[in-house]
Design a protein around this motif. Structure first.
Motif, PDB file in Angstrom:
ATOM      1  N   GLN A   1      16.600  38.036  53.641  1.00  0.00           N
ATOM      2  CA  GLN A   1      17.148  38.601  52.419  1.00  0.00           C
ATOM      3  C   GLN A   1      16.040  39.302  51.646  1.00  0.00           C
ATOM      4  N   VAL A   2      16.341  40.454  51.112  1.00  0.00           N
ATOM      5  CA  VAL A   2      15.371  41.184  50.311  1.00  0.00           C
ATOM      6  C   VAL A   2      15.830  41.187  48.868  1.00  0.00           C
ATOM      7  N   GLN A   3      14.877  41.280  47.961  1.00  0.00           N
ATOM      8  CA  GLN A   3      15.225  41.333  46.553  1.00  0.00           C
ATOM      9  C   GLN A   3      14.202  42.125  45.770  1.00  0.00           C
ATOM     10  N   LEU A   4      14.625  42.571  44.596  1.00  0.00           N
ATOM     11  CA  LEU A   4      13.774  43.276  43.657  1.00  0.00           C
ATOM     12  C   LEU A   4      13.727  42.468  42.367  1.00  0.00           C
ATOM     13  N   VAL A   5      12.539  42.331  41.817  1.00  0.00           N
ATOM     14  CA  VAL A   5      12.376  41.598  40.566  1.00  0.00           C
ATOM     15  C   VAL A   5      11.605  42.471  39.592  1.00  0.00           C
ATOM     16  N   GLU A   6      12.234  42.737  38.429  1.00  0.00           N
ATOM     17  CA  GLU A   6      11.601  43.543  37.388  1.00  0.00           C
ATOM     18  C   GLU A   6      10.889  42.655  36.383  1.00  0.00           C
ATOM     19  N   SER A   7       9.922  43.237  35.701  1.00  0.00           N
ATOM     20  CA  SER A   7       9.251  42.564  34.595  1.00  0.00           C
ATOM     21  C   SER A   7       8.706  43.623  33.646  1.00  0.00           C
ATOM     22  N   GLY A   8       8.357  43.170  32.438  1.00  0.00           N
ATOM     23  CA  GLY A   8       7.708  44.062  31.489  1.00  0.00           C
ATOM     24  C   GLY A   8       8.564  44.516  30.333  1.00  0.00           C
ATOM     25  N   GLY A   9       9.840  44.152  30.335  1.00  0.00           N
ATOM     26  CA  GLY A   9      10.676  44.535  29.211  1.00  0.00           C
ATOM     27  C   GLY A   9      10.325  43.742  27.964  1.00  0.00           C
ATOM     28  N   GLY A  10      10.919  44.142  26.846  1.00  0.00           N
ATOM     29  CA  GLY A  10      10.665  43.433  25.598  1.00  0.00           C
ATOM     30  C   GLY A  10      11.029  44.273  24.402  1.00  0.00           C
ATOM     31  N   LEU A  11      10.554  43.824  23.251  1.00  0.00           N
ATOM     32  CA  LEU A  11      10.828  44.493  21.981  1.00  0.00           C
ATOM     33  C   LEU A  11       9.608  45.303  21.568  1.00  0.00           C
ATOM     34  N   VAL A  12       9.832  46.552  21.203  1.00  0.00           N
ATOM     35  CA  VAL A  12       8.737  47.423  20.788  1.00  0.00           C
ATOM     36  C   VAL A  12       9.232  48.311  19.658  1.00  0.00           C
ATOM     37  N   GLN A  13       8.321  48.715  18.798  1.00  0.00           N
ATOM     38  CA  GLN A  13       8.689  49.629  17.726  1.00  0.00           C
ATOM     39  C   GLN A  13       8.753  51.063  18.232  1.00  0.00           C
ATOM     40  N   ALA A  14       9.523  51.864  17.540  1.00  0.00           N
ATOM     41  CA  ALA A  14       9.612  53.285  17.890  1.00  0.00           C
ATOM     42  C   ALA A  14       8.215  53.896  17.899  1.00  0.00           C
ATOM     43  N   GLY A  15       7.956  54.721  18.905  1.00  0.00           N
ATOM     44  CA  GLY A  15       6.643  55.320  19.080  1.00  0.00           C
ATOM     45  C   GLY A  15       5.710  54.518  19.962  1.00  0.00           C
ATOM     46  N   GLY A  16       6.107  53.300  20.269  1.00  0.00           N
ATOM     47  CA  GLY A  16       5.273  52.432  21.090  1.00  0.00           C
ATOM     48  C   GLY A  16       5.454  52.678  22.581  1.00  0.00           C
ATOM     49  N   SER A  17       4.794  51.834  23.370  1.00  0.00           N
ATOM     50  CA  SER A  17       4.806  51.986  24.827  1.00  0.00           C
ATOM     51  C   SER A  17       5.118  50.653  25.494  1.00  0.00           C
ATOM     52  N   LEU A  18       5.697  50.755  26.666  1.00  0.00           N
ATOM     53  CA  LEU A  18       5.906  49.611  27.539  1.00  0.00           C
ATOM     54  C   LEU A  18       5.692  50.049  28.979  1.00  0.00           C
ATOM     55  N   ARG A  19       5.292  49.108  29.820  1.00  0.00           N
ATOM     56  CA  ARG A  19       5.160  49.383  31.250  1.00  0.00           C
ATOM     57  C   ARG A  19       6.017  48.380  32.018  1.00  0.00           C
ATOM     58  N   LEU A  20       6.985  48.899  32.729  1.00  0.00           N
ATOM     59  CA  LEU A  20       7.837  48.066  33.563  1.00  0.00           C
ATOM     60  C   LEU A  20       7.283  48.023  34.984  1.00  0.00           C
ATOM     61  N   SER A  21       7.452  46.867  35.610  1.00  0.00           N
ATOM     62  CA  SER A  21       7.046  46.698  37.002  1.00  0.00           C
ATOM     63  C   SER A  21       8.209  46.148  37.807  1.00  0.00           C
ATOM     64  N   CYS A  22       8.216  46.464  39.074  1.00  0.00           N
ATOM     65  CA  CYS A  22       9.253  45.963  39.967  1.00  0.00           C
ATOM     66  C   CYS A  22       8.613  45.713  41.331  1.00  0.00           C
ATOM     67  N   VAL A  23       8.844  44.521  41.871  1.00  0.00           N
ATOM     68  CA  VAL A  23       8.279  44.170  43.171  1.00  0.00           C
ATOM     69  C   VAL A  23       9.405  43.825  44.135  1.00  0.00           C
ATOM     70  N   ALA A  24       9.281  44.327  45.338  1.00  0.00           N
ATOM     71  CA  ALA A  24      10.239  44.014  46.393  1.00  0.00           C
ATOM     72  C   ALA A  24       9.668  42.920  47.278  1.00  0.00           C
ATOM     73  N   SER A  25      10.535  41.998  47.696  1.00  0.00           N
ATOM     74  CA  SER A  25      10.090  40.917  48.567  1.00  0.00           C
ATOM     75  C   SER A  25      11.180  40.600  49.580  1.00  0.00           C
ATOM     76  N   GLY A  26      10.777  39.865  50.618  1.00  0.00           N
ATOM     77  CA  GLY A  26      11.723  39.494  51.659  1.00  0.00           C
ATOM     78  C   GLY A  26      11.302  40.063  52.996  1.00  0.00           C
TER      79      GLY A  26
END
Length: 121
Positions: A1-26
Motif C-alpha cells: 500500500q502506498v500513501q501520501l502524508v502532508e505536513s506544514g499547514g497552520g495559521l498565518v497572518q496575511a502577508g506571511g509564508s508557509l512551506r508545505l511538505s508531502c512524503v510518499a511511502s510504501g
C-alpha cells in the motif's frame, strides 16, 4: 500500500509564508507527476501546482507569482513554498501523486489526507 502524508499547514497572518511538505511511502517503484490542490469551504477542489519527475511545472492561476513547487525525487517528497499569503488562500491543501506501485504492479492516483492552511487578515 502506498500513501501520501502532508505536513506544514497552520495559521498565518496575511502577508506571511508557509512551506508545505508531502512524503510518499510504501511499495513504490517510481513516482510520476506530483502536485498540490486545495479546497476552500463551499468551493470545488482546485489545482495549485504540479511538477513532473523531470521538473516541468504547471501553476494554477491563484498560485502564480506567490507559490513555488519543488520536489526531491530521492526522498519521494514534494514541497509547496507559499509566500505573501492572502485570506483567500485559506483552504485544505492536498498532495497528489501518480505512483507506480510494486507488487502488485499498478499505477495509482494517490491523495493525501490534507493539511489545513488558515490565513488571517
Amino acid at each position: 500500500q502506498v500513501q501520501l502524508v502532508e505536513s506544514g499547514g497552520g495559521l498565518v497572518q496575511a502577508g506571511g509564508s508557509l512551506r508545505l511538505s508531502c512524503v510518499a511511502s510504501g511499495r513504490i517503484s517510481s513516482i510520476n507527476a506530483m502536485g498540490w490542490y486545495r479546497q476552500a469551504p463551499g468551493k470545488q477542489r482546485e489545482l495549485v501546482a504540479t511538477i513532473t519527475t523531470g521538473g516541468v511545472i504547471n501553476y494554477g492561476d491563484s498560485a502564480k507569482g506567490r507559490f513555488t513547487i519543488s520536489r526531491n525525487n530521492a526522498k519521494n517528497m514534494v514541497y509547496l513554498q507559499m509566500d505573501n499569503l492572502k485570506p483567500e488562500d485559506t483552504a485544505v491543501y492536498y498532495c497528489k501523486a501518480l505512483i507506480i506501485q510494486l507488487s502488485p504492479l499498478d499505477a495509482l492516483d494517490v491523495w493525501g489526507q490534507g493539511t489545513l492552511v488558515t490565513v488571517s487578515s
